[in-house]
Write a protein that holds these residues in place. Structure first.
Motif, mmCIF file in Angstrom:
data_model
loop_
_atom_site.group_PDB
_atom_site.id
_atom_site.type_symbol
_atom_site.label_atom_id
_atom_site.label_comp_id
_atom_site.label_asym_id
_atom_site.label_seq_id
_atom_site.Cartn_x
_atom_site.Cartn_y
_atom_site.Cartn_z
ATOM 1 N N LYS A 27 5.329 -28.893 -53.403
ATOM 2 C CA LYS A 27 5.161 -27.820 -54.358
ATOM 3 C C LYS A 27 3.909 -26.988 -54.374
ATOM 4 C CE LYS A 27 8.186 -30.645 -57.395
ATOM 5 N NZ LYS A 27 8.313 -31.560 -58.620
ATOM 6 N N ARG A 67 9.015 -27.133 -50.801
ATOM 7 C CA ARG A 67 9.111 -26.715 -52.118
ATOM 8 C C ARG A 67 9.718 -27.620 -53.051
ATOM 9 N NH1 ARG A 67 8.263 -20.987 -53.162
ATOM 10 N NH2 ARG A 67 6.596 -20.494 -51.749
ATOM 11 N N GLY A 68 9.292 -28.990 -52.913
ATOM 12 C CA GLY A 68 9.930 -30.085 -53.647
ATOM 13 C C GLY A 68 11.092 -30.822 -53.527
#
Length: 358
Positions: free
Chosen positions: A124, A142-143
Motif C-alpha cells: 500500500k 496495492r494491498g
C-alpha cells in the motif's frame, strides 16, 4: 429543493463501485505492465525455479515508479547471484528498475497471517512485493494478494507443517502414540481407574489394568488431541449419521475424501454404579467393532453420499493378557456388508499398560 447527490445512498453506492473498479484497474495496470510482465516471466520465475532450497521463503520489493522505468536492455546480469548472496543473511530484498539490490533486511514472522498482513501493508506504500514461497511466486499490489499460490508465508508455519504427517502415515502416527506418548504415566493414567476407587472394590485390583467408567470418551478425546497436533488434517468428533443416528468417534476429510475411526476398548472397566467391575471384553467385542465399522461405511456411502476413502477400527487393548485377537478371517461378516471390506482397515491395537500401579 433538489436533494444533494451526496445525500443520495444510491449515488454514494455508485461512487464506491466506480472507485473499486478504478483501483482494480490500477492494480492490473501495474501487475500487467508489459516490461514488468517480461521481468516476472523471464527473471522472477527463473529465480524461483533455480533456487536449491524451495523452503527458503523471501521477498523481492520494487517501487511502482521503478516498474515504469524498467530498462530491459540494461538489466543486472548478476541478478540471480546477487539475490542468492543477499539471501544468506536477509529475506526482504529491495531492487530497482534494472534489478540491482538497493536495500535488504531480515523480517521475522510468527505466522503466515502476520506475514501476509505485512506484505499487504507494504504494497500500500507504493511498492510491489514478489513473495517467493514453496509453491511459486505471489505478488502483492496495492494491498491485495494477486494469485494466492502459496499456503505458507512464514518459515515457522512451513516447518511446523513439514513436521506433521499425512493421512497415508496414520499407522506410523498411531504407533508413535502408543509407544512414545502413552509411555508417560501422566498420559496413560487418563484411562485407568484411580487407586482409591480400586481399593474400595478390591485392593488387589490396583495392580491390574482396570479402566475408568465409560473410558471410550477419554480415549476418543485423547487420541483426537494427539492427531490434531501431529497430523496435517483436522479431526472432528461425534458426527451423527442421518439414518441410524449413531455417532462416529473420529473423522477427517482430505481432498474431499472421508476418513473415519471407530474406537473400541478391550478389558475391564469400573461399572456405572462405581462399586464393581464391568464385563470383561475380548475377541467378541473386537469382532463387533468390525461389523459396526462396516455398517458405518455402508450408511455413509448409501445414505449420506460421503466419498469414503477408509473406515478404521482402532482397538485400545487394556486386557491383562494381551493375546492376539481372533478375527476368524472375517467369516462372521454378514453377506450384505462384505463388499465394504475393501474400504475397511484394522489399525494396529493400542496397548494400554499401567506401568506404575502404586
Amino acid at each position: 429543493m433538489k436533494i444533494n447527490d451526496f445525500d443520495d445512498p444510491s449515488f454514494l453506492k455508485e461512487i464506491n463501485v466506480k472507485a473499486e473498479d478504478l483501483l482494480s484497474q490500477l492494480k492490473n495496470d501495474i501487475f500487467n505492465n508489459s516490461k514488468f510482465k517480461i521481468v516476472r516471466m523471464r527473471m522472477f520465475e527463473k529465480l524461483w525455479s533455480n533456487r536449491i532450497n524451495k523452503n527458503k521463503l523471501f521477498s523481492l520489493v520494487i517501487k511502482e515508479s521503478d516498474i515504469e522505468l524498467i530498462d530491459l536492455k540494461n538489466l543486472n546480469l548478476n541478478f540471480e547471484e546477487d539475490i542468492f548472496e543477499a539471501l544468506k543473511f536477509t529475506n526482504y530484498i529491495e531492487i530497482n528498475n534494472v534489478l540491482k539490490v538497493t536495500g535488504q533486511k531480515n523480517c521475522e514472522f510468527t505466522s503466515s497471517k502476520d506475514a501476509k498482513r505485512f506484505y499487504k501493508d507494504c504494497s500500500k506504500e507504493g511498492v510491489v512485493v514478489a513473495f517467493f514461497g514453496k509453491d511459486g511466486v505471489d505478488y502483492f499490489v496495492r494491498g491485495e494478494n494477486l494469485g494466492e499460490t502459496n499456503l505458507f508465508y512464514c518459515s515457522e508455519d512451513l516447518t511446523r507443517f513439514s513436521e506433521k504427517k499425512d493421512i497415508s502415515q496414520i499407522f506410523e502416527v498411531l504407533q508413535s502414540y502408543e509407544q512414545t506418548h502413552l509411555s508417560n504415566q501422566s498420559e496413560y493414567m487418563v484411562f485407568f481407574a484411580d487407586n482409591s476407587t480400586l481399593r474400595r472394590i478390591d485392593p488387589a485390583l490396583i495392580r491390574r489394568n482396570i479402566l475408568r467408567n465409560k473410558p471410550e470418551k477419554y480415549m476418543r478425546d485423547h487420541l483426537r488431541n494427539f492427531l490434531n497436533e501431529r497430523m496435517r488434517h483436522t479431526f472432528g468428533i461425534e458426527i451423527e449419521l442421518s439414518a441410524s443416528k449413531r455417532e462416529l468417534d473420529l473423522f477427517t476429510e482430505v481432498n474431499g475424501e472421508f476418513y473415519f475411526f471407530e474406537i473400541k476398548w478391550l478389558g475391564q472397566s469400573i461399572s456405572d454404579c462405581g462399586t464393581k467391575l464391568s464385563t470383561s471384553y475380548g475377541d467378541a467385542r473386537a469382532r463387533e467393532g468390525v461389523t459396526q465399522t462396516l455398517e458405518y461405511i455402508e450408511e455413509l456411502l448409501t445414505n449420506m453420499g460421503n466419498n469414503v476413502r477408509a473406515g478404521y477400527l482402532i482397538l485400545f487393548d487394556a486386557r491383562d493378557d494381551k493375546q492376539d485377537i481372533d478375527f476368524k478371517g472375517y467369516s462372521f461378516v454378514r453377506s450384505e456388508l462384505r463388499p465394504y471390506l475393501q474400504l475397511f482397515s484394522l489399525a494396529p491395537s493400542i496397548k494400554l499398560i499401567k506401568r506404575h500401579p502404586a
